[in-house]
Design an enzyme around this catalytic site. Structure first.
Site, PDB file in Angstrom:
ATOM      1  N   CYS A  65      43.562  41.492  58.048  1.00  0.00           N
ATOM      2  CA  CYS A  65      43.947  42.907  57.886  1.00  0.00           C
ATOM      3  C   CYS A  65      43.190  43.842  58.833  1.00  0.00           C
ATOM      4  CB  CYS A  65      43.744  43.355  56.447  1.00  0.00           C
ATOM      5  SG  CYS A  65      44.756  42.419  55.305  1.00  0.00           S
ATOM      6  N   ASN A  81      51.356  45.687  51.533  1.00  0.00           N
ATOM      7  CA  ASN A  81      50.242  45.321  52.430  1.00  0.00           C
ATOM      8  C   ASN A  81      50.793  44.484  53.588  1.00  0.00           C
ATOM      9  OD1 ASN A  81      48.032  44.227  53.731  1.00  0.00           O
ATOM     10  ND2 ASN A  81      46.930  43.701  51.859  1.00  0.00           N
ATOM     11  N   HIS A  94      43.621  50.997  56.105  1.00  0.00           N
ATOM     12  CA  HIS A  94      44.430  49.807  55.824  1.00  0.00           C
ATOM     13  C   HIS A  94      45.100  49.999  54.467  1.00  0.00           C
ATOM     14  CE1 HIS A  94      45.868  45.876  55.175  1.00  0.00           C
ATOM     15  NE2 HIS A  94      44.943  45.525  54.309  1.00  0.00           N
TER      16      HIS A  94
HETATM   17  N1  ACO Z   1      51.782  41.421  37.042  1.00  0.00           N
HETATM   18  C1  ACO Z   1      51.239  41.463  35.816  1.00  0.00           C
HETATM   19  N2  ACO Z   1      49.991  41.041  35.545  1.00  0.00           N
HETATM   20  C2  ACO Z   1      49.275  40.550  36.572  1.00  0.00           C
HETATM   21  C3  ACO Z   1      49.775  40.476  37.887  1.00  0.00           C
HETATM   22  C4  ACO Z   1      51.088  40.930  38.100  1.00  0.00           C
HETATM   23  N3  ACO Z   1      51.665  40.922  39.325  1.00  0.00           N
HETATM   24  N4  ACO Z   1      48.828  39.959  38.693  1.00  0.00           N
HETATM   25  C5  ACO Z   1      47.757  39.718  37.930  1.00  0.00           C
HETATM   26  N5  ACO Z   1      48.027  40.059  36.638  1.00  0.00           N
HETATM   27  C6  ACO Z   1      47.131  39.977  35.478  1.00  0.00           C
HETATM   28  C7  ACO Z   1      46.041  38.953  35.664  1.00  0.00           C
HETATM   29  O1  ACO Z   1      46.508  37.654  35.337  1.00  0.00           O
HETATM   30  C8  ACO Z   1      44.990  39.454  34.692  1.00  0.00           C
HETATM   31  O2  ACO Z   1      45.351  39.046  33.405  1.00  0.00           O
HETATM   32  P1  ACO Z   1      44.217  38.598  32.338  1.00  0.00           P
HETATM   33  O3  ACO Z   1      43.361  39.805  32.142  1.00  0.00           O
HETATM   34  O4  ACO Z   1      45.021  38.212  31.146  1.00  0.00           O
HETATM   35  O5  ACO Z   1      43.493  37.469  32.997  1.00  0.00           O
HETATM   36  C9  ACO Z   1      45.143  40.989  34.771  1.00  0.00           C
HETATM   37  O6  ACO Z   1      46.445  41.215  35.330  1.00  0.00           O
HETATM   38  C10 ACO Z   1      44.091  41.668  35.633  1.00  0.00           C
HETATM   39  O7  ACO Z   1      43.954  40.946  36.869  1.00  0.00           O
HETATM   40  P2  ACO Z   1      42.962  41.416  37.994  1.00  0.00           P
HETATM   41  O8  ACO Z   1      43.046  40.463  39.132  1.00  0.00           O
HETATM   42  O9  ACO Z   1      41.613  41.676  37.386  1.00  0.00           O
HETATM   43  O10 ACO Z   1      43.620  42.832  38.397  1.00  0.00           O
HETATM   44  P3  ACO Z   1      43.067  43.933  39.349  1.00  0.00           P
HETATM   45  O11 ACO Z   1      43.001  45.209  38.629  1.00  0.00           O
HETATM   46  O12 ACO Z   1      41.842  43.484  40.103  1.00  0.00           O
HETATM   47  O13 ACO Z   1      44.246  44.083  40.428  1.00  0.00           O
HETATM   48  C11 ACO Z   1      44.706  43.377  42.689  1.00  0.00           C
HETATM   49  C12 ACO Z   1      44.609  42.968  41.224  1.00  0.00           C
HETATM   50  C13 ACO Z   1      45.822  44.411  42.805  1.00  0.00           C
HETATM   51  C14 ACO Z   1      45.026  42.149  43.507  1.00  0.00           C
HETATM   52  C15 ACO Z   1      43.383  44.017  43.156  1.00  0.00           C
HETATM   53  O14 ACO Z   1      42.313  43.198  42.760  1.00  0.00           O
HETATM   54  C16 ACO Z   1      43.296  44.212  44.648  1.00  0.00           C
HETATM   55  O15 ACO Z   1      43.980  45.041  45.221  1.00  0.00           O
HETATM   56  N6  ACO Z   1      42.406  43.464  45.338  1.00  0.00           N
HETATM   57  C17 ACO Z   1      42.103  43.681  46.746  1.00  0.00           C
HETATM   58  C18 ACO Z   1      43.172  43.211  47.661  1.00  0.00           C
HETATM   59  C19 ACO Z   1      42.730  43.453  49.091  1.00  0.00           C
HETATM   60  O16 ACO Z   1      42.279  44.531  49.444  1.00  0.00           O
HETATM   61  N7  ACO Z   1      42.763  42.437  49.903  1.00  0.00           N
HETATM   62  C20 ACO Z   1      42.175  42.571  51.248  1.00  0.00           C
HETATM   63  C21 ACO Z   1      43.129  42.786  52.270  1.00  0.00           C
HETATM   64  S1  ACO Z   1      44.386  41.555  52.232  1.00  0.00           S
HETATM   65  C22 ACO Z   1      44.121  40.493  53.564  1.00  0.00           C
HETATM   66  O17 ACO Z   1      43.117  40.486  54.206  1.00  0.00           O
HETATM   67  C23 ACO Z   1      45.216  39.496  53.834  1.00  0.00           C
END
Ligand code: ACO
Length: 322
Positions: free
Chosen positions: A113, A279, A249
């Site tokens: 990214c 993204n 980003h």
């Molecule tokens: N729909 C419904 N529920 C979901 C989904 C979905 N699509 N995805 C995950 N959940 C659930 C999980 O299973 C979890 O359930 P549980 O509590 O029963 O275990 C719950 O939602 C919370 O999951 P988290 O992973 O803790 O959710 P979070 O609030 O962290 O959001 C996300 C997830 C959106 C991925 C976030 O962590 C994020 O944006 N991370 C950073 C991504 C990023 O910046 N990446 C870097 C750049 S990408 C690159 O370099 C290619």
């Protein structure tokens, strides 16, 4: 020493739109969850046979048009991508071929990214050292091809698209500074396992998908982007109020809001496209920049911070006068 300045921007998004409601039919998720946790409403997905090079070429043509440049003017092509059209030749060589440009250096940069910021920093160095005068810097991705469409934790995030800029030699400063970092220790938090034949022992059975520990990546991204904002301002003796625009980003609106808060920038000074683009990794920063240039928000002379964080981990920023 000469400076380098952005004189044209371009962006391209594939025609097909995949909404959160479409995803509700594919995995156990809801539009509400996706919007609340990420800010994403929809994303674009490349058509069958449409390659990363095709997307990059379309964005590049628009950037060249805005800058008033023809194929003969371009003497450097750098493409930032994580999803190259082929293992080789580089996507930059394929874009070069499509643009009917011949002979100038063309190569890819892989920093996930943060790729576009790495590519921009590289092109800036080429121009400032006299090795090039007019560069095409492109971020292009077809991430939909490396997403596991049965994994709800990742498939709702990633998308396809391309953005490009023309970076030209200039007497006035455009790019004021660039800041690049990486730390390979965090490989396992965000990576694509099984992406080479040597990993599986069988070239026919490659199934390479993005694996991410989202929550841990999220925390690292917020902290790291806050630090790099400070580093960028300090390197230029800039105060927070000197910044006109943040072009971050586009991974998640919660990460973007946290960085804006750190810079004390109101959200109407932050370019947000993650809601409609998703993204798009290396394409996200140039696509966001192009969006705000074309709708008239970003104007000549504005001071802009570009920043990104991604797999590697890699992170980086650029401060520029548009
Ligand atoms: N729909 C419904 N529920 C979901 C989904 C979905 N699509 N995805 C995950 N959940 C659930 C999980 O299973 C979890 O359930 P549980 O509590 O029963 O275990 C719950 O939602 C919370 O999951 P988290 O992973 O803790 O959710 P979070 O609030 O962290 O959001 C996300 C997830 C959106 C991925 C976030 O962590 C994020 O944006 N991370 C950073 C991504 C990023 O910046 N990446 C870097 C750049 S990408 C690159 O370099 C290619």
């Amino acid at each position: 020493m000469k400076f380098s300045r952005i004189t044209g921007t371009g962006g391209y998004l594939p025609e097909r739109i995949l909404t959160n409601h479409d995803l509700e039919e594919m995995v156990d998720t809801t539009d509400e969850w996706i919007q609340e946790r990420t800010g994403i409403k929809q994303r674009h997905i490349a058509a069958e046979g449409e390659t990363t090079a095709d997307l990059g070429t379309k964005a590049a043509r628009l950037a060249m048009q805005m800058a008033g440049k023809t194929a003969e003017d371009i003497d450097l092509i750098i493409v930032a991508t994580t999803t190259p059209a082929k293992v080789f030749p580089s996507t930059a060589c394929l874009v070069q071929q499509q643009l009917d440009i011949h002979g100038c250096p063309a190569f890819d940069v892989q920093a996930v990214c943060t790729g576009f910021v790495y590519a921009l920093a590289t092109a800036n160095s080429f121009i400032r050292s006299g090795m090039a005068k007019t560069a095409l810097v492109i971020g292009a991705e077809t991430l939909s091809r490396i997403v596991d469409w049965t994994d709800r934790t990742t498939c709702v995030l990633f998308a396809d698209g391309a953005g490009a800029v023309v970076l030209e030699e200039s007497d006035e400063p455009g790019i004021l500074s660039t800041h690049l970092h990486a730390d390979g220790r965090y490989e396992e938090l965000l990576h694509v396992p099984n992406s080479q034949p040597s990993d599986t022992g069988d070239a026919q059975k490659i199934e390479a998908h993005i694996c991410m520990k989202g929550n841990e990546v999220f925390k690292m991204a917020v902290n790291t982007l806050g630090r790099i904002a400070d580093e960028t301002l300090a390197a230029n003796n800039f105060k927070k109020e000197d910044i006109d625009w943040l072009v971050p980003h586009q991974a998640n609106t919660r990460i973007i809001t946290a960085t804006a808060r750190k810079l004390k920038l109101p959200m109407d000074k932050v370019v947000v496209t993650v809601d409609t683009h998703g993204n798009t990794s290396a394409a996200s920063v140039p696509l966001a920049l192009d969006t705000a240039v074309r709708d008239g928000r970003i104007k000549k002379g504005d001071s802009i911070i570009l920043e990104a964080f991604g797999g590697g981990f890699t992170w980086g920023s650029a401060l520029l006068k548009f």
